[in-house]
Design a protein around this motif. Structure first.
Motif, PDB file in Angstrom:
ATOM      1  N   VAL A 299       0.863  -1.183   0.000  1.00  0.00           N
ATOM      2  CA  VAL A 299       0.000   0.000   0.000  1.00  0.00           C
ATOM      3  C   VAL A 299       0.898   1.231   0.000  1.00  0.00           C
ATOM      4  CG1 VAL A 299      -1.873   1.193   1.192  1.00  0.00           C
ATOM      5  CG2 VAL A 299      -1.710  -1.318   1.319  1.00  0.00           C
ATOM      6  N   GLY A 300       0.839   1.980  -1.087  1.00  0.00           N
ATOM      7  CA  GLY A 300       1.741   3.123  -1.251  1.00  0.00           C
ATOM      8  C   GLY A 300       1.465   4.243  -0.269  1.00  0.00           C
ATOM      9  N   ILE A 301       2.529   4.697   0.407  1.00  0.00           N
ATOM     10  CA  ILE A 301       2.400   5.868   1.281  1.00  0.00           C
ATOM     11  C   ILE A 301       3.286   7.012   0.790  1.00  0.00           C
ATOM     12  CG2 ILE A 301       1.728   4.525   3.314  1.00  0.00           C
ATOM     13  CD1 ILE A 301       4.647   4.919   4.352  1.00  0.00           C
ATOM     14  N   GLY A 302       4.073   6.761  -0.253  1.00  0.00           N
ATOM     15  CA  GLY A 302       4.926   7.802  -0.819  1.00  0.00           C
ATOM     16  C   GLY A 302       6.148   8.088   0.035  1.00  0.00           C
ATOM     17  N   ARG A 303       6.968   8.965  -0.469  1.00  0.00           N
ATOM     18  CA  ARG A 303       8.223   9.324   0.210  1.00  0.00           C
ATOM     19  C   ARG A 303       8.014  10.544   1.107  1.00  0.00           C
ATOM     20  NH1 ARG A 303      12.644   6.549   1.013  1.00  0.00           N
ATOM     21  NH2 ARG A 303      12.581   4.760  -0.354  1.00  0.00           N
ATOM     22  N   PRO A 304       8.811  10.662   2.176  1.00  0.00           N
ATOM     23  CA  PRO A 304       8.661  11.836   3.043  1.00  0.00           C
ATOM     24  C   PRO A 304       9.056  13.113   2.318  1.00  0.00           C
ATOM     25  CG  PRO A 304      10.555  10.498   3.712  1.00  0.00           C
ATOM     26  CD  PRO A 304       9.828   9.732   2.653  1.00  0.00           C
ATOM     27  N   PRO A 305       8.418  14.234   2.692  1.00  0.00           N
ATOM     28  CA  PRO A 305       8.752  15.506   2.058  1.00  0.00           C
ATOM     29  C   PRO A 305      10.099  16.025   2.546  1.00  0.00           C
ATOM     30  CG  PRO A 305       7.154  15.838   3.814  1.00  0.00           C
ATOM     31  CD  PRO A 305       7.357  14.355   3.688  1.00  0.00           C
ATOM     32  N   GLY A 306      10.779  16.745   1.679  1.00  0.00           N
ATOM     33  CA  GLY A 306      12.039  17.390   2.076  1.00  0.00           C
ATOM     34  C   GLY A 306      13.048  16.399   2.626  1.00  0.00           C
ATOM     35  N   ARG A 307      13.609  16.733   3.765  1.00  0.00           N
ATOM     36  CA  ARG A 307      14.654  15.891   4.359  1.00  0.00           C
ATOM     37  C   ARG A 307      14.149  15.087   5.551  1.00  0.00           C
ATOM     38  NH1 ARG A 307      20.323  19.118   4.077  1.00  0.00           N
ATOM     39  NH2 ARG A 307      20.245  19.628   1.878  1.00  0.00           N
ATOM     40  N   GLN A 308      12.851  15.026   5.712  1.00  0.00           N
ATOM     41  CA  GLN A 308      12.316  14.267   6.843  1.00  0.00           C
ATOM     42  C   GLN A 308      12.759  12.801   6.755  1.00  0.00           C
ATOM     43  OE1 GLN A 308       8.034  14.036   7.051  1.00  0.00           O
ATOM     44  NE2 GLN A 308       8.042  13.429   9.187  1.00  0.00           N
ATOM     45  N   PRO A 309      13.340  12.244   7.819  1.00  0.00           N
ATOM     46  CA  PRO A 309      13.761  10.845   7.778  1.00  0.00           C
ATOM     47  C   PRO A 309      12.571   9.905   7.582  1.00  0.00           C
ATOM     48  CG  PRO A 309      14.707  11.983   9.692  1.00  0.00           C
ATOM     49  CD  PRO A 309      13.675  12.897   9.092  1.00  0.00           C
ATOM     50  N   ALA A 310      12.792   8.861   6.803  1.00  0.00           N
ATOM     51  CA  ALA A 310      11.712   7.903   6.532  1.00  0.00           C
ATOM     52  C   ALA A 310      11.164   7.315   7.821  1.00  0.00           C
ATOM     53  CB  ALA A 310      12.219   6.795   5.613  1.00  0.00           C
ATOM     54  N   ALA A 311      12.041   7.057   8.802  1.00  0.00           N
ATOM     55  CA  ALA A 311      11.595   6.454  10.068  1.00  0.00           C
ATOM     56  C   ALA A 311      10.609   7.358  10.805  1.00  0.00           C
ATOM     57  CB  ALA A 311      12.798   6.152  10.958  1.00  0.00           C
ATOM     58  N   ASP A 312      10.794   8.680  10.695  1.00  0.00           N
ATOM     59  CA  ASP A 312       9.846   9.612  11.320  1.00  0.00           C
ATOM     60  C   ASP A 312       8.548   9.672  10.516  1.00  0.00           C
ATOM     61  OD1 ASP A 312      11.774  10.169  13.203  1.00  0.00           O
ATOM     62  OD2 ASP A 312      12.406  12.056  12.268  1.00  0.00           O
ATOM     63  N   PHE A 313       8.692   9.700   9.206  1.00  0.00           N
ATOM     64  CA  PHE A 313       7.540   9.829   8.306  1.00  0.00           C
ATOM     65  C   PHE A 313       6.543   8.686   8.501  1.00  0.00           C
ATOM     66  CE2 PHE A 313       5.788   8.955   3.963  1.00  0.00           C
ATOM     67  CZ  PHE A 313       5.061  10.128   3.794  1.00  0.00           C
ATOM     68  N   VAL A 314       7.035   7.456   8.584  1.00  0.00           N
ATOM     69  CA  VAL A 314       6.117   6.311   8.676  1.00  0.00           C
ATOM     70  C   VAL A 314       5.403   6.265  10.024  1.00  0.00           C
ATOM     71  CG1 VAL A 314       7.366   4.929   6.980  1.00  0.00           C
ATOM     72  CG2 VAL A 314       7.892   4.630   9.418  1.00  0.00           C
ATOM     73  N   LEU A 315       5.994   6.914  11.054  1.00  0.00           N
ATOM     74  CA  LEU A 315       5.374   6.908  12.375  1.00  0.00           C
ATOM     75  C   LEU A 315       4.515   8.146  12.628  1.00  0.00           C
ATOM     76  CD1 LEU A 315       8.264   5.412  14.525  1.00  0.00           C
ATOM     77  CD2 LEU A 315       6.183   4.283  13.739  1.00  0.00           C
ATOM     78  N   LYS A 316       4.224   8.893  11.570  1.00  0.00           N
ATOM     79  CA  LYS A 316       3.293  10.019  11.654  1.00  0.00           C
ATOM     80  C   LYS A 316       1.946   9.589  11.062  1.00  0.00           C
ATOM     81  CE  LYS A 316       6.001  13.715  12.817  1.00  0.00           C
ATOM     82  NZ  LYS A 316       6.935  13.024  13.678  1.00  0.00           N
ATOM     83  N   ASP A 317       0.882  10.233  11.531  1.00  0.00           N
ATOM     84  CA  ASP A 317      -0.435   9.957  10.979  1.00  0.00           C
ATOM     85  C   ASP A 317      -0.518  10.518   9.552  1.00  0.00           C
ATOM     86  OD1 ASP A 317      -1.024   8.861  13.413  1.00  0.00           O
ATOM     87  OD2 ASP A 317      -2.590  10.297  13.937  1.00  0.00           O
ATOM     88  N   PHE A 318      -1.463   9.982   8.792  1.00  0.00           N
ATOM     89  CA  PHE A 318      -1.707  10.519   7.453  1.00  0.00           C
ATOM     90  C   PHE A 318      -2.123  11.987   7.570  1.00  0.00           C
ATOM     91  CE2 PHE A 318      -2.242   5.961   6.600  1.00  0.00           C
ATOM     92  CZ  PHE A 318      -1.527   5.843   5.417  1.00  0.00           C
ATOM     93  N   SER A 319      -1.745  12.775   6.579  1.00  0.00           N
ATOM     94  CA  SER A 319      -2.107  14.193   6.570  1.00  0.00           C
ATOM     95  C   SER A 319      -3.609  14.354   6.338  1.00  0.00           C
ATOM     96  CB  SER A 319      -1.341  14.922   5.461  1.00  0.00           C
ATOM     97  OG  SER A 319      -1.839  14.516   4.192  1.00  0.00           O
ATOM     98  N   SER A 320      -4.113  15.539   6.598  1.00  0.00           N
ATOM     99  CA  SER A 320      -5.555  15.771   6.414  1.00  0.00           C
ATOM    100  C   SER A 320      -5.943  15.579   4.946  1.00  0.00           C
ATOM    101  CB  SER A 320      -5.951  17.166   6.893  1.00  0.00           C
ATOM    102  OG  SER A 320      -5.166  18.148   6.263  1.00  0.00           O
ATOM    103  N   THR A 321      -5.075  15.975   4.029  1.00  0.00           N
ATOM    104  CA  THR A 321      -5.361  15.770   2.599  1.00  0.00           C
ATOM    105  C   THR A 321      -5.392  14.283   2.275  1.00  0.00           C
ATOM    106  OG1 THR A 321      -4.165  17.813   2.141  1.00  0.00           O
ATOM    107  CG2 THR A 321      -4.624  16.398   0.266  1.00  0.00           C
ATOM    108  N   GLU A 322      -4.407  13.544   2.778  1.00  0.00           N
ATOM    109  CA  GLU A 322      -4.361  12.099   2.529  1.00  0.00           C
ATOM    110  C   GLU A 322      -5.581  11.398   3.129  1.00  0.00           C
ATOM    111  OE1 GLU A 322       0.466  11.256   2.440  1.00  0.00           O
ATOM    112  OE2 GLU A 322      -0.576  11.376   4.361  1.00  0.00           O
ATOM    113  N   ARG A 323      -6.016  11.857   4.297  1.00  0.00           N
ATOM    114  CA  ARG A 323      -7.145  11.190   4.957  1.00  0.00           C
ATOM    115  C   ARG A 323      -8.424  11.258   4.134  1.00  0.00           C
ATOM    116  NH1 ARG A 323      -4.772  13.017   9.875  1.00  0.00           N
ATOM    117  NH2 ARG A 323      -6.162  14.804  10.002  1.00  0.00           N
TER     118      ARG A 323
END
Length: 197
Positions: free
Chosen positions: A139-163
């Motif tokens: 299930v595609g979640i895409g890449r983190p924006p900018g320089r955000q580490p992938a490990a942080d990105f995957v442990l964040k909730d989906f954005s309001s737009t994504e939801r």
């Protein structure tokens, strides 16, 4: 254990506890919640360090054993290998639903076998089951924006737009699981890989 020969173990990857429930890393477990709703099945504690719900997506259709490991993502292998043993199933009857950084958000890709691609949950399942010979619903979640580490990105909730489009993504992934179980991986790939993104 199963007498029925058309049985599939469907594992949704994620981390346990309410604090992780909305994370991108838990999208596999979100897909299982959708499947359980469709089957009017309820998750209950199981002796394999998992919560399990069983049912059929259609009368006379394949039996789906939905399982969410109670372990953290990077320790998913133990519960998965226990589940396979408990239900007397081979890894080729296993479907793992998981988040995938290398696929754009709102996209699903299906494959059988292969490596872990850096995904710690898959890495542990491959180690525990002795190989990668199982089906993955990625299930595609895409890449983190900018320089955000992938490990942080995957442990964040989906954005309001994504939801806003998340329900249709979860529904598509649940459809893919049902189609793999009923018609096979190739039929499901034909449908989901050729669909307009």
């Amino acid at each position: 254990m199963p007498l029925d020969d058309n049985v599939w173990l469907v594992v949704g990857l994620g981390n346990p506890g309410p604090g992780y429930a909305g994370n991108r890393h838990n999208v596999g477990q979100m897909v299982l919640a959708e499947l359980a709703d469709r089957m009017s099945a309820r998750f209950t504690s199981h002796k394999t360090s998992s919560t399990v719900a069983e049912g059929r997506s259609a009368p006379g259709g394949p039996k789906l054993i939905l399982a969410k490991p109670n372990s953290f993502m990077n320790l998913s292998g133990g519960p998965v290998s226990q589940l396979l043993r408990f239900y007397s199933l081979e890894p080729n009857r296993l479907i793992v639903v998981h988040d995938e950084l290398d696929i754009p958000f709102d996209t699903i890709k299906l494959k059988s076998g292969g490596g872990h691609g850096g995904h710690n949950g898959l890495r542990d399942i491959i180690a525990a089951t002795g190989g990668g010979d199982f089906i993955r619903v990625r299930v595609g979640i895409g890449r983190p924006p900018g320089r955000q580490p992938a490990a942080d990105f995957v442990l964040k909730d989906f954005s309001s737009t994504e939801r806003q489009s998340l329900p249709s993504l979860l529904s598509d992934a649940a459809d893919a699981v049902e189609l793999i179980a009923s018609d096979g991986l190739t039929a499901a790939q034909l449908k989901f890989h050729t669909a307009a993104s």
